[in-house]
Design a protein around this motif. Structure first.
Motif, PDB file in Angstrom:
ATOM      1  N   LEU A 276      -4.388   1.524   7.325  1.00  0.00           N
ATOM      2  CA  LEU A 276      -4.486   1.818   5.895  1.00  0.00           C
ATOM      3  C   LEU A 276      -4.995   3.240   5.657  1.00  0.00           C
ATOM      4  O   LEU A 276      -4.484   3.962   4.795  1.00  0.00           O
ATOM      5  CB  LEU A 276      -5.396   0.801   5.204  1.00  0.00           C
ATOM      6  CG  LEU A 276      -4.846  -0.623   5.101  1.00  0.00           C
ATOM      7  CD1 LEU A 276      -5.896  -1.560   4.526  1.00  0.00           C
ATOM      8  CD2 LEU A 276      -3.591  -0.659   4.245  1.00  0.00           C
ATOM      9  N   PHE A 277      -5.984   3.650   6.439  1.00  0.00           N
ATOM     10  CA  PHE A 277      -6.473   5.030   6.333  1.00  0.00           C
ATOM     11  C   PHE A 277      -5.393   6.022   6.778  1.00  0.00           C
ATOM     12  O   PHE A 277      -5.291   7.127   6.231  1.00  0.00           O
ATOM     13  CB  PHE A 277      -7.747   5.215   7.156  1.00  0.00           C
ATOM     14  CG  PHE A 277      -8.980   4.667   6.505  1.00  0.00           C
ATOM     15  CD1 PHE A 277      -9.392   5.131   5.257  1.00  0.00           C
ATOM     16  CD2 PHE A 277      -9.740   3.680   7.122  1.00  0.00           C
ATOM     17  CE1 PHE A 277     -10.532   4.629   4.643  1.00  0.00           C
ATOM     18  CE2 PHE A 277     -10.882   3.165   6.507  1.00  0.00           C
ATOM     19  CZ  PHE A 277     -11.275   3.639   5.272  1.00  0.00           C
ATOM     20  N   GLN A 278      -4.599   5.631   7.774  1.00  0.00           N
ATOM     21  CA  GLN A 278      -3.506   6.487   8.226  1.00  0.00           C
ATOM     22  C   GLN A 278      -2.493   6.703   7.099  1.00  0.00           C
ATOM     23  O   GLN A 278      -1.989   7.820   6.901  1.00  0.00           O
ATOM     24  CB  GLN A 278      -2.813   5.854   9.447  1.00  0.00           C
ATOM     25  CG  GLN A 278      -1.729   6.719  10.056  1.00  0.00           C
ATOM     26  CD  GLN A 278      -1.035   6.044  11.236  1.00  0.00           C
ATOM     27  OE1 GLN A 278      -1.417   4.950  11.669  1.00  0.00           O
ATOM     28  NE2 GLN A 278      -0.012   6.680  11.760  1.00  0.00           N
TER      29      GLN A 278
ATOM     30  N   TYR B  34      -6.365  -4.617  -0.887  1.00  0.00           N
ATOM     31  CA  TYR B  34      -5.373  -3.567  -1.108  1.00  0.00           C
ATOM     32  C   TYR B  34      -4.892  -3.645  -2.555  1.00  0.00           C
ATOM     33  O   TYR B  34      -5.260  -4.558  -3.297  1.00  0.00           O
ATOM     34  CB  TYR B  34      -4.195  -3.690  -0.129  1.00  0.00           C
ATOM     35  CG  TYR B  34      -3.325  -4.905  -0.334  1.00  0.00           C
ATOM     36  CD1 TYR B  34      -2.148  -4.838  -1.071  1.00  0.00           C
ATOM     37  CD2 TYR B  34      -3.682  -6.126   0.232  1.00  0.00           C
ATOM     38  CE1 TYR B  34      -1.344  -5.954  -1.254  1.00  0.00           C
ATOM     39  CE2 TYR B  34      -2.883  -7.251   0.057  1.00  0.00           C
ATOM     40  CZ  TYR B  34      -1.718  -7.152  -0.681  1.00  0.00           C
ATOM     41  OH  TYR B  34      -0.938  -8.262  -0.867  1.00  0.00           O
TER      42      TYR B  34
ATOM     43  N   THR C  19       0.833  -1.206   0.000  1.00  0.00           N
ATOM     44  CA  THR C  19       0.000   0.000   0.000  1.00  0.00           C
ATOM     45  C   THR C  19       0.867   1.257   0.000  1.00  0.00           C
ATOM     46  O   THR C  19       0.614   2.203  -0.756  1.00  0.00           O
ATOM     47  CB  THR C  19      -0.936   0.007   1.219  1.00  0.00           C
ATOM     48  OG1 THR C  19      -1.834  -1.111   1.136  1.00  0.00           O
ATOM     49  CG2 THR C  19      -1.758   1.294   1.262  1.00  0.00           C
TER      50      THR C  19
ATOM     51  N   ARG D  68      -7.449  -1.742   9.066  1.00  0.00           N
ATOM     52  CA  ARG D  68      -8.144  -0.731   8.260  1.00  0.00           C
ATOM     53  C   ARG D  68      -7.757   0.678   8.713  1.00  0.00           C
ATOM     54  O   ARG D  68      -7.560   1.584   7.896  1.00  0.00           O
ATOM     55  CB  ARG D  68      -9.661  -0.917   8.372  1.00  0.00           C
ATOM     56  CG  ARG D  68     -10.188  -2.176   7.677  1.00  0.00           C
ATOM     57  CD  ARG D  68     -11.688  -2.293   7.914  1.00  0.00           C
ATOM     58  NE  ARG D  68     -12.240  -3.463   7.259  1.00  0.00           N
ATOM     59  CZ  ARG D  68     -12.643  -3.507   5.999  1.00  0.00           C
ATOM     60  NH1 ARG D  68     -12.542  -2.400   5.258  1.00  0.00           N
ATOM     61  NH2 ARG D  68     -13.141  -4.603   5.472  1.00  0.00           N
ATOM     62  N   GLU D  69      -7.634   0.853  10.019  1.00  0.00           N
ATOM     63  CA  GLU D  69      -7.262   2.162  10.555  1.00  0.00           C
ATOM     64  C   GLU D  69      -5.866   2.570  10.078  1.00  0.00           C
ATOM     65  O   GLU D  69      -5.632   3.733   9.722  1.00  0.00           O
ATOM     66  CB  GLU D  69      -7.308   2.115  12.087  1.00  0.00           C
ATOM     67  CG  GLU D  69      -7.047   3.451  12.755  1.00  0.00           C
ATOM     68  CD  GLU D  69      -7.174   3.383  14.258  1.00  0.00           C
ATOM     69  OE1 GLU D  69      -6.637   4.286  14.935  1.00  0.00           O
ATOM     70  OE2 GLU D  69      -7.804   2.419  14.760  1.00  0.00           O
TER      71      GLU D  69
ATOM     72  N   ASN E 238      -1.766  11.937   1.265  1.00  0.00           N
ATOM     73  CA  ASN E 238      -2.578  13.024   0.731  1.00  0.00           C
ATOM     74  C   ASN E 238      -2.200  14.381   1.324  1.00  0.00           C
ATOM     75  O   ASN E 238      -2.337  15.414   0.667  1.00  0.00           O
ATOM     76  CB  ASN E 238      -4.062  12.753   0.980  1.00  0.00           C
ATOM     77  CG  ASN E 238      -4.621  11.692   0.053  1.00  0.00           C
ATOM     78  OD1 ASN E 238      -4.087  11.460  -1.033  1.00  0.00           O
ATOM     79  ND2 ASN E 238      -5.685  11.030   0.476  1.00  0.00           N
TER      80      ASN E 238
ATOM     81  N   ILE F 242      -3.099   6.502   3.800  1.00  0.00           N
ATOM     82  CA  ILE F 242      -3.721   7.331   2.764  1.00  0.00           C
ATOM     83  C   ILE F 242      -3.773   8.796   3.191  1.00  0.00           C
ATOM     84  O   ILE F 242      -3.508   9.705   2.395  1.00  0.00           O
ATOM     85  CB  ILE F 242      -5.128   6.795   2.443  1.00  0.00           C
ATOM     86  CG1 ILE F 242      -5.029   5.397   1.816  1.00  0.00           C
ATOM     87  CG2 ILE F 242      -5.866   7.746   1.503  1.00  0.00           C
ATOM     88  CD1 ILE F 242      -6.354   4.704   1.642  1.00  0.00           C
ATOM     89  N   LYS F 243      -4.099   9.027   4.440  1.00  0.00           N
ATOM     90  CA  LYS F 243      -4.159  10.395   4.958  1.00  0.00           C
ATOM     91  C   LYS F 243      -2.791  11.059   4.879  1.00  0.00           C
ATOM     92  O   LYS F 243      -2.666  12.227   4.485  1.00  0.00           O
ATOM     93  CB  LYS F 243      -4.651  10.376   6.409  1.00  0.00           C
ATOM     94  CG  LYS F 243      -4.841  11.756   7.043  1.00  0.00           C
ATOM     95  CD  LYS F 243      -5.479  11.613   8.423  1.00  0.00           C
ATOM     96  CE  LYS F 243      -5.782  12.970   9.038  1.00  0.00           C
ATOM     97  NZ  LYS F 243      -4.558  13.692   9.439  1.00  0.00           N
TER      98      LYS F 243
END
Length: 218
Positions: free
Chosen positions: A160-162, A52, A28, A157-158, A168, A164-165
């Protein structure tokens, strides 16, 4: 150069979950920093209801798997220890030669720390549907195992969002794209703990000071 560092939330997992979790996280991160030509490939985890994306490059997959296997061997030799894997991106700069250095140096611009706490239980071969597999009674009740697995899936999941955040929000430090072939535009390395208990930190310091021609993964 400004080196951005991302410390990912620690994940508590069991030995048989290491490979899938690390593949998911490493691929990822690399995918989101792969600014070259990629052929996105969705991958469904077998142990969790998580999907993923990989870059679709066989050589990259092979090298990541090799590093994961090295980490698994380290875990087996160092039970009951929290562990950390570092994925670093860097660029190469010419440096004036001197008696103690080469002409090429690595300038690290981003580092990702994956933090794992591996529980020392016997290996269990499971599937996405945990209720269909019954482990050793000594490992706890089936309900306990399902609850622990669900908690890990939510934590994964948390993280993975970390990731992506972070990608970005953190963009200004990314250097110009070099002329490299392949999906991953920037040189990178994956560092696992060393054989000695306290060598990981020293190993990272040495790498930060390292000069010379790098390999893509070392």
């Amino acid at each position: 150069m400004n080196c951005e560092v991302c410390q990912l939330k620690e994940l508590e997992l069991e030995h048989f979950e290491i490979r899938e979790v690390l593949r998911c996280l490493l691929h990822t991160i690399v995918f989101h920093r792969a600014l070259g030509l990629v052929r996105p490939k969705d991958v469904d985890l077998e142990l969790f209801d998580v999907t993923y994306v990989q870059c679709g490059e066989a050589e990259l997959e092979k090298k990541i798997d090799e590093k994961i296997e090295q980490f698994v061997c380290w875990v087996e030799k160092h039970p009951n220890k929290k562990s950390q894997i570092c994925l670093s991106f860097y660029e190469l700069k010419n440096k004036q030669a001197s008696w103690f250095s080469n002409k090429i140096e690595r300038l690290y611009w981003e580092q990702w720390y994956i933090n794992l706490n591996v529980a020392q239980h016997p290996k269990v071969h499971s599937s996405k549907y945990h209720h269909s597999k019954v482990g050793d009674p000594g490992e706890g009740t089936l309900e306990d195992r399902n609850a622990r697995s669900a908690a890990l899936e939510a934590s994964l999941r948390e993280v993975l969002f970390q990731i992506i955040k972070f990608v970005n929000e953190k963009k200004d430090h990314v250097p110009p794209i070099p002329n490299l072939e392949g999906a991953v535009s920037f040189p990178y390395e994956i560092t696992i703990p060393s054989s000695s208990d306290s060598a990981f930190g020293m190993d990272m310091i040495k790498r930060m000071l390292q000069t010379g021609h790098p390999t893509m993964l070392s």
